[in-house]
Write a protein that holds these residues in place. Structure first.
Motif, PDB file in Angstrom:
ATOM      1  N   UNK A 134       0.839  -1.195   0.000  1.00 11.54           N
ATOM      2  CA  UNK A 134       0.000   0.000   0.000  1.00 11.54           C
ATOM      3  C   UNK A 134       0.871   1.241   0.000  1.00 11.54           C
ATOM      4  N   UNK A 135       0.356   2.284  -0.604  1.00 10.46           N
ATOM      5  CA  UNK A 135       0.995   3.590  -0.515  1.00 10.46           C
ATOM      6  C   UNK A 135       0.136   4.471   0.374  1.00 10.46           C
ATOM      7  N   UNK A 136       0.790   5.275   1.172  1.00 15.32           N
ATOM      8  CA  UNK A 136       0.090   6.013   2.217  1.00 15.32           C
ATOM      9  C   UNK A 136       0.354   7.499   2.079  1.00 15.32           C
ATOM     10  N   UNK A 137      -0.664   8.295   2.295  1.00 16.07           N
ATOM     11  CA  UNK A 137      -0.520   9.748   2.310  1.00 16.07           C
ATOM     12  C   UNK A 137      -0.349  10.221   3.748  1.00 16.07           C
ATOM     13  N   UNK A 138       0.589  11.119   3.983  1.00 12.95           N
ATOM     14  CA  UNK A 138       0.764  11.664   5.326  1.00 12.95           C
ATOM     15  C   UNK A 138       1.736  10.851   6.147  1.00 12.95           C
ATOM     16  N   UNK A 139       1.400  10.622   7.424  1.00 12.73           N
ATOM     17  CA  UNK A 139       2.264   9.885   8.334  1.00 12.73           C
ATOM     18  C   UNK A 139       1.534   8.668   8.891  1.00 12.73           C
ATOM     19  N   UNK A 140       2.319   7.688   9.295  1.00 12.50           N
ATOM     20  CA  UNK A 140       1.772   6.493   9.920  1.00 12.50           C
ATOM     21  C   UNK A 140       2.355   6.356  11.320  1.00 12.50           C
ATOM     22  N   UNK A 141       1.497   6.066  12.270  1.00 12.69           N
ATOM     23  CA  UNK A 141       1.947   5.746  13.619  1.00 12.69           C
ATOM     24  C   UNK A 141       1.785   4.249  13.828  1.00 12.69           C
ATOM     25  N   UNK A 142       2.818   3.605  14.342  1.00 13.02           N
ATOM     26  CA  UNK A 142       2.646   2.190  14.660  1.00 13.02           C
ATOM     27  C   UNK A 142       3.235   1.885  16.020  1.00 13.02           C
ATOM     28  N   UNK A 143       2.627   0.891  16.667  1.00 16.24           N
ATOM     29  CA  UNK A 143       2.889   0.580  18.066  1.00 16.24           C
ATOM     30  C   UNK A 143       3.424  -0.840  18.164  1.00 16.24           C
ATOM     31  N   UNK A 144       4.534  -0.986  18.857  1.00 12.28           N
ATOM     32  CA  UNK A 144       5.086  -2.312  19.124  1.00 12.28           C
ATOM     33  C   UNK A 144       4.766  -2.683  20.563  1.00 12.28           C
ATOM     34  N   UNK A 145       4.044  -3.783  20.750  1.00 15.85           N
ATOM     35  CA  UNK A 145       3.630  -4.257  22.073  1.00 15.85           C
ATOM     36  C   UNK A 145       4.499  -5.451  22.464  1.00 15.85           C
ATOM     37  N   UNK A 146       4.889  -5.490  23.735  1.00 10.34           N
ATOM     38  CA  UNK A 146       5.683  -6.618  24.232  1.00 10.34           C
ATOM     39  C   UNK A 146       5.071  -7.157  25.518  1.00 10.34           C
ATOM     40  N   UNK A 147       5.169  -8.484  25.663  1.00  9.44           N
ATOM     41  CA  UNK A 147       4.693  -9.191  26.853  1.00  9.44           C
ATOM     42  C   UNK A 147       5.854  -9.960  27.468  1.00  9.44           C
ATOM     43  N   UNK A 148       5.628 -10.520  28.648  1.00  9.92           N
ATOM     44  CA  UNK A 148       6.666 -11.339  29.279  1.00  9.92           C
ATOM     45  C   UNK A 148       6.925 -12.609  28.478  1.00  9.92           C
ATOM     46  N   UNK A 149       5.862 -13.145  27.869  1.00 10.84           N
ATOM     47  CA  UNK A 149       5.967 -14.374  27.086  1.00 10.84           C
ATOM     48  C   UNK A 149       5.326 -14.151  25.717  1.00 10.84           C
ATOM     49  N   UNK A 150       5.515 -15.114  24.837  1.00 16.76           N
ATOM     50  CA  UNK A 150       4.879 -15.046  23.520  1.00 16.76           C
ATOM     51  C   UNK A 150       3.366 -15.076  23.686  1.00 16.76           C
ATOM     52  N   UNK A 151       2.667 -14.230  22.926  1.00 17.94           N
ATOM     53  CA  UNK A 151       1.212 -14.152  23.002  1.00 17.94           C
ATOM     54  C   UNK A 151       0.630 -13.974  21.601  1.00 17.94           C
ATOM     55  N   UNK A 152      -0.660 -14.260  21.490  1.00 21.08           N
ATOM     56  CA  UNK A 152      -1.371 -14.053  20.231  1.00 21.08           C
ATOM     57  C   UNK A 152      -2.483 -13.044  20.463  1.00 21.08           C
ATOM     58  N   UNK A 170       7.725 -18.085  19.641  1.00 16.93           N
ATOM     59  CA  UNK A 170       6.369 -17.768  19.228  1.00 16.93           C
ATOM     60  C   UNK A 170       5.378 -18.744  19.856  1.00 16.93           C
ATOM     61  N   UNK A 171       4.104 -18.303  19.926  1.00 20.22           N
ATOM     62  CA  UNK A 171       3.058 -19.201  20.412  1.00 20.22           C
ATOM     63  C   UNK A 171       2.779 -20.315  19.421  1.00 20.22           C
ATOM     64  N   UNK A 172       2.799 -19.983  18.146  1.00 16.87           N
ATOM     65  CA  UNK A 172       2.543 -20.956  17.092  1.00 16.87           C
ATOM     66  C   UNK A 172       3.800 -21.127  16.245  1.00 16.87           C
ATOM     67  N   UNK A 173       3.860 -22.244  15.534  1.00 15.88           N
ATOM     68  CA  UNK A 173       5.030 -22.544  14.720  1.00 15.88           C
ATOM     69  C   UNK A 173       5.245 -21.466  13.662  1.00 15.88           C
ATOM     70  N   UNK A 174       6.392 -20.779  13.685  1.00 21.08           N
ATOM     71  CA  UNK A 174       6.661 -19.759  12.661  1.00 21.08           C
ATOM     72  C   UNK A 174       7.255 -20.400  11.407  1.00 21.08           C
ATOM     73  N   UNK A 175       6.615 -20.189  10.285  1.00 17.54           N
ATOM     74  CA  UNK A 175       7.145 -20.710   9.027  1.00 17.54           C
ATOM     75  C   UNK A 175       8.182 -19.739   8.468  1.00 17.54           C
TER      76      UNK A 175
END
Length: 204
Positions: A134-152, A170-175
């Motif tokens: 995708x191409x985006x106009x303006x600015x994008x804000x993105x948030x990185x969330x972290x937990x003590x353990x892997x979560x979904x 990871x909680x599930x097998x990462x391909x």
């Protein structure tokens, strides 16, 4: 909408990000909590969100970044991805980081890898049911969330995001990328909504 499909944006200047997206979650994406859907940008350290496997979990770290966009040279690999409505069982179009780990539940995963649910990098889904950069106009804000353990994380619209533990598990097998592309080529056409994991929250 604040984004446009790259297929329809031929007159839009190229996207440039001063900081390449991590596997964070773009502002406007709603995450399940016990009482409501909360926009990811409104969450804070110490807040609890619902997870698909372990109920409520507390956010232990959170990083917010603003990605500046300009009309200069850009690596295509930095562009966010547009997932059209219904592409992976989602109720509405979504913008995701190319490195976001999406949980995929499909019969082909069980046949190929012996796991009913696996995770793939979003970038490997390009071309599947209209998923594209995708191409985006303006600015994008993105948030990185972290937990003590892997979560979904449970995302509004029927999508699950795999958030790794600090040690990378990871909680599930990462391909890997090759496995992910193999899965995409063999994924069935059955509506994923019918097989999505139920979320134990009475208000949803």
């Amino acid at each position: 909408m604040f984004f446009k499909s790259s297929r329809k944006a031929s007159k839009v200047e190229p996207l440039v990000l001063t900081i390449a997206p991590s596997a964070g979650i773009f502002a406007g994406t709603k995450i399940a909590t016990r009482h409501r859907w909360a926009c990811v940008e409104d969450l804070s350290v110490g807040d609890k969100v619902l997870t698909a496997e372990q109920g409520e979990q507390e956010i232990v770290d959170l990083e917010v970044r603003t990605l500046s966009l300009a009309s200069a040279k850009a690596a295509a690999g930095q562009w966010p991805l547009l997932i059209p409505e219904g592409a992976i069982g989602n109720d509405h179009a979504m913008l995701v980081s190319p490195d976001a780990r999406l949980v995929i539940e499909d019969d082909a995963a069980g046949i190929l890898f012996g796991e009913a649910c696996v995770t793939v990098r979003a970038e490997n889904l390009i071309g599947y049911r209209g998923i594209a950069r995708a191409r985006v106009n303006g600015e994008l804000t993105h948030v990185t969330i972290r937990f003590e353990d892997a979560q979904t994380l449970v995302v509004e619209g029927g999508v699950f995001l795999d958030v790794p533990a600090p040690n990378g598990l990871h909680r599930f097998t990462p391909l890997n990328d090759r496995q992910s592309r193999l899965l995409v080529r063999n994924m069935g056409e059955t509506d994923r909504k019918e097989r999505a994991r139920p979320v134990a929250a009475g208000w949803i």
